[in-house]
Scaffold this motif. Structure first.
Motif, PDB file in Angstrom:
ATOM      1  N   GLU A 242       0.811  -1.190   0.142  1.00  6.03           N
ATOM      2  CA  GLU A 242       0.038  -0.056  -0.001  1.00  6.03           C
ATOM      3  C   GLU A 242       0.814   0.994  -0.051  1.00  6.03           C
ATOM      4  N   ILE A 243       0.979   1.796  -1.050  1.00  9.11           N
ATOM      5  CA  ILE A 243       1.955   2.854  -1.253  1.00  9.11           C
ATOM      6  C   ILE A 243       1.358   4.180  -0.815  1.00  9.11           C
ATOM      7  N   ILE A 244       0.186   4.497  -0.778  1.00  8.40           N
ATOM      8  CA  ILE A 244      -0.327   5.701   0.003  1.00  8.40           C
ATOM      9  C   ILE A 244      -1.914   5.279   0.493  1.00  8.40           C
ATOM     10  N   ASN A 245      -2.015   5.742   1.553  1.00  8.67           N
ATOM     11  CA  ASN A 245      -3.313   5.932   2.288  1.00  8.67           C
ATOM     12  C   ASN A 245      -3.213   7.139   3.246  1.00  8.67           C
ATOM     13  N   VAL A 246      -3.988   8.001   2.705  1.00  2.00           N
ATOM     14  CA  VAL A 246      -4.072   9.466   3.406  1.00  2.00           C
ATOM     15  C   VAL A 246      -5.566   9.970   3.328  1.00  2.00           C
ATOM     16  N   ASP A 247      -5.811  10.732   3.977  1.00  2.00           N
ATOM     17  CA  ASP A 247      -7.287  11.289   4.310  1.00  2.00           C
ATOM     18  C   ASP A 247      -7.115  12.839   4.605  1.00  2.00           C
ATOM     19  N   ASN A 248      -8.188  13.590   4.667  1.00  2.00           N
ATOM     20  CA  ASN A 248      -8.309  15.153   4.892  1.00  2.00           C
ATOM     21  C   ASN A 248      -7.341  15.988   4.090  1.00  2.00           C
ATOM     22  N   ILE A 249      -7.314  15.484   2.646  1.00  2.00           N
ATOM     23  CA  ILE A 249      -6.361  16.237   1.712  1.00  2.00           C
ATOM     24  C   ILE A 249      -7.272  17.406   1.220  1.00  2.00           C
ATOM     25  N   LYS A 250      -6.452  18.507   1.048  1.00  2.00           N
ATOM     26  CA  LYS A 250      -7.101  19.627   0.217  1.00  2.00           C
ATOM     27  C   LYS A 250      -6.249  20.223  -1.072  1.00  2.00           C
ATOM     28  N   PRO A 251      -6.759  20.979  -1.790  1.00  2.00           N
ATOM     29  CA  PRO A 251      -5.897  21.291  -2.924  1.00  2.00           C
ATOM     30  C   PRO A 251      -4.753  21.816  -2.577  1.00  2.00           C
ATOM     31  N   GLY A 252      -3.774  21.665  -3.088  1.00  2.00           N
ATOM     32  CA  GLY A 252      -2.353  22.132  -2.633  1.00  2.00           C
ATOM     33  C   GLY A 252      -1.572  21.300  -2.004  1.00  2.00           C
ATOM     34  N   ASP A 253      -2.086  20.211  -1.337  1.00  4.04           N
ATOM     35  CA  ASP A 253      -1.245  19.314  -0.524  1.00  4.04           C
ATOM     36  C   ASP A 253      -0.496  18.378  -1.354  1.00  4.04           C
ATOM     37  N   THR A 254       0.688  18.063  -1.032  1.00  4.11           N
ATOM     38  CA  THR A 254       1.503  16.967  -1.710  1.00  4.11           C
ATOM     39  C   THR A 254       1.940  16.066  -0.782  1.00  4.11           C
ATOM     40  N   MET A 255       1.956  14.605  -1.056  1.00  6.45           N
ATOM     41  CA  MET A 255       2.305  13.522  -0.531  1.00  6.45           C
ATOM     42  C   MET A 255       3.486  12.739  -1.011  1.00  6.45           C
ATOM     43  N   LEU A 256       4.494  12.593  -0.529  1.00 10.58           N
ATOM     44  CA  LEU A 256       5.738  11.856  -1.069  1.00 10.58           C
ATOM     45  C   LEU A 256       5.786  10.465  -0.490  1.00 10.58           C
ATOM     46  N   ARG A 257       6.188   9.406  -1.194  1.00  8.55           N
ATOM     47  CA  ARG A 257       6.005   8.247  -0.720  1.00  8.55           C
ATOM     48  C   ARG A 257       7.063   7.200  -1.613  1.00  8.55           C
ATOM     49  N   PRO A 258       7.654   6.644  -0.787  1.00  8.98           N
ATOM     50  CA  PRO A 258       8.782   5.407  -1.392  1.00  8.98           C
ATOM     51  C   PRO A 258       8.101   4.224  -1.488  1.00  8.98           C
ATOM     52  N   PHE A 259       8.757   3.730  -2.810  1.00 14.09           N
ATOM     53  CA  PHE A 259       8.312   2.192  -2.803  1.00 14.09           C
ATOM     54  C   PHE A 259       9.655   1.434  -3.416  1.00 14.09           C
ATOM     55  N   THR A 260       9.531   0.161  -3.188  1.00 16.24           N
ATOM     56  CA  THR A 260      10.600  -0.802  -3.321  1.00 16.24           C
ATOM     57  C   THR A 260      10.022  -1.807  -4.218  1.00 16.24           C
ATOM     58  N   LEU A 261      10.666  -1.855  -5.482  1.00 16.93           N
ATOM     59  CA  LEU A 261      10.620  -3.450  -6.320  1.00 16.93           C
ATOM     60  C   LEU A 261      11.775  -4.021  -6.330  1.00 16.93           C
ATOM     61  N   SER A 262      11.480  -5.393  -5.736  1.00 20.71           N
ATOM     62  CA  SER A 262      12.562  -6.258  -5.644  1.00 20.71           C
ATOM     63  C   SER A 262      12.435  -7.538  -6.455  1.00 20.71           C
ATOM     64  N   ASN A 263      13.505  -8.152  -6.964  1.00 22.20           N
ATOM     65  CA  ASN A 263      13.400  -9.354  -7.857  1.00 22.20           C
ATOM     66  C   ASN A 263      13.956 -10.531  -6.848  1.00 22.20           C
ATOM     67  N   ASN A 264      12.777 -11.112  -6.123  1.00 24.26           N
ATOM     68  CA  ASN A 264      13.066 -12.483  -5.378  1.00 24.26           C
ATOM     69  C   ASN A 264      13.148 -13.836  -6.231  1.00 24.26           C
ATOM     70  N   GLY A 265      12.982 -13.717  -7.577  1.00 27.11           N
ATOM     71  CA  GLY A 265      13.295 -14.843  -8.459  1.00 27.11           C
ATOM     72  C   GLY A 265      14.624 -15.189  -8.930  1.00 27.11           C
ATOM     73  N   THR A 266      14.714 -16.181  -9.860  1.00 32.09           N
ATOM     74  CA  THR A 266      16.138 -16.460 -10.276  1.00 32.09           C
ATOM     75  C   THR A 266      16.356 -15.775 -11.426  1.00 32.09           C
ATOM     76  N   LEU A 267      15.584 -15.331 -12.294  1.00 32.81           N
ATOM     77  CA  LEU A 267      15.745 -14.830 -13.656  1.00 32.81           C
ATOM     78  C   LEU A 267      15.674 -13.353 -13.407  1.00 32.81           C
ATOM     79  N   ASP A 268      16.543 -12.835 -14.401  1.00 35.87           N
ATOM     80  CA  ASP A 268      16.397 -11.230 -14.612  1.00 35.87           C
ATOM     81  C   ASP A 268      15.077 -10.946 -15.064  1.00 35.87           C
ATOM     82  N   ILE A 269      14.805  -9.639 -14.475  1.00 35.45           N
ATOM     83  CA  ILE A 269      13.491  -8.965 -14.780  1.00 35.45           C
ATOM     84  C   ILE A 269      14.034  -7.912 -15.655  1.00 35.45           C
TER      85      ILE A 269
END
Length: 195
Positions: free
Chosen positions: A52-79
């Motif tokens: 869940e990258i973002i879950n925010v409430d009570n936002i108003k025009p002009g608000d910004t929300m910065l969020r990090p996320f990570t993609l990982s390769n847990n397999g055995t082949l190149d993605i």
């Protein structure tokens, strides 16, 4: 039985007996080897953290929300590539919206924390949802990974900024509304190789 028939049966029996004896007398060298082979398919296993990258409430025009996320390769082949598809639904409280709430939520894709002031790609959720897969691939994948891909047991962290755009006009129709965003990341392998 006539003598001729008896002699013919005797000769046939003798020929058969000699054939069996002769067949057992011949010998030859031989050798054999057994080849045991295996074909084991590799795995593509893309992981997203957090799911869940973002879950925010009570936002108003002009608000910004910065969020990090990570993609990982847990397999055995190149993605080789990861495609992003976007879908969302709007819960219009009061059923008074004349516009799509997704047109007022901008997504600023940011490469890393050092480049927060310069987004690599900015688009609204509405445009992102309606964009062709080729455009999303060009903007999202090629810009973020530059054809590098994700090797097994590696991960990349990305930053995305969501912005409720203040367009300087009356946006009261969005009061109390909510938007449920679903991003699907689809990992794909590269071309086959001679092994």
């Amino acid at each position: 039985m006539s003598l001729k028939k008896k002699l013919g049966a005797g000769v046939a029996t003798a020929v058969l007996g000699l054939g069996l004896i002769g067949g057992g007398v011949f010998a030859y060298f031989s050798d054999s080897e057994v080849s045991n082979n295996t074909f084991a398919a590799g795995t593509l296993d893309l992981a997203l953290n957090p799911t869940e990258i973002i879950n925010v409430d009570n936002i108003k025009p002009g608000d910004t929300m910065l969020r990090p996320f990570t993609l990982s390769n847990n397999g055995t082949l190149d993605i080789k590539t990861v495609d992003l598809s976007t879908g969302y639904t709007v819960n219009d409280v009061g059923s008074n919206n004349s516009e799509d709430f997704g047109k007022h939520i901008r997504v600023n894709f940011l490469a890393n924390a050092d480049k927060l002031t310069t987004p690599i790609w900015s688009t609204t959720l509405a445009d992102l949802q309606n964009a062709s897969p080729e455009l999303v691939h060009e903007k999202f994948w090629l810009v973020f990974w530059e054809e590098r891909g994700l090797a097994p047991n590696t991960s990349d962290t990305f930053y995305v900024q969501f912005e409720f755009v203040d367009n300087g006009e009356d946006q009261n129709e969005f009061q109390g509304d909510s938007l449920n965003l679903e991003w699907t990341f689809n990992a794909k392998q590269g071309e086959g190789q001679a092994k």
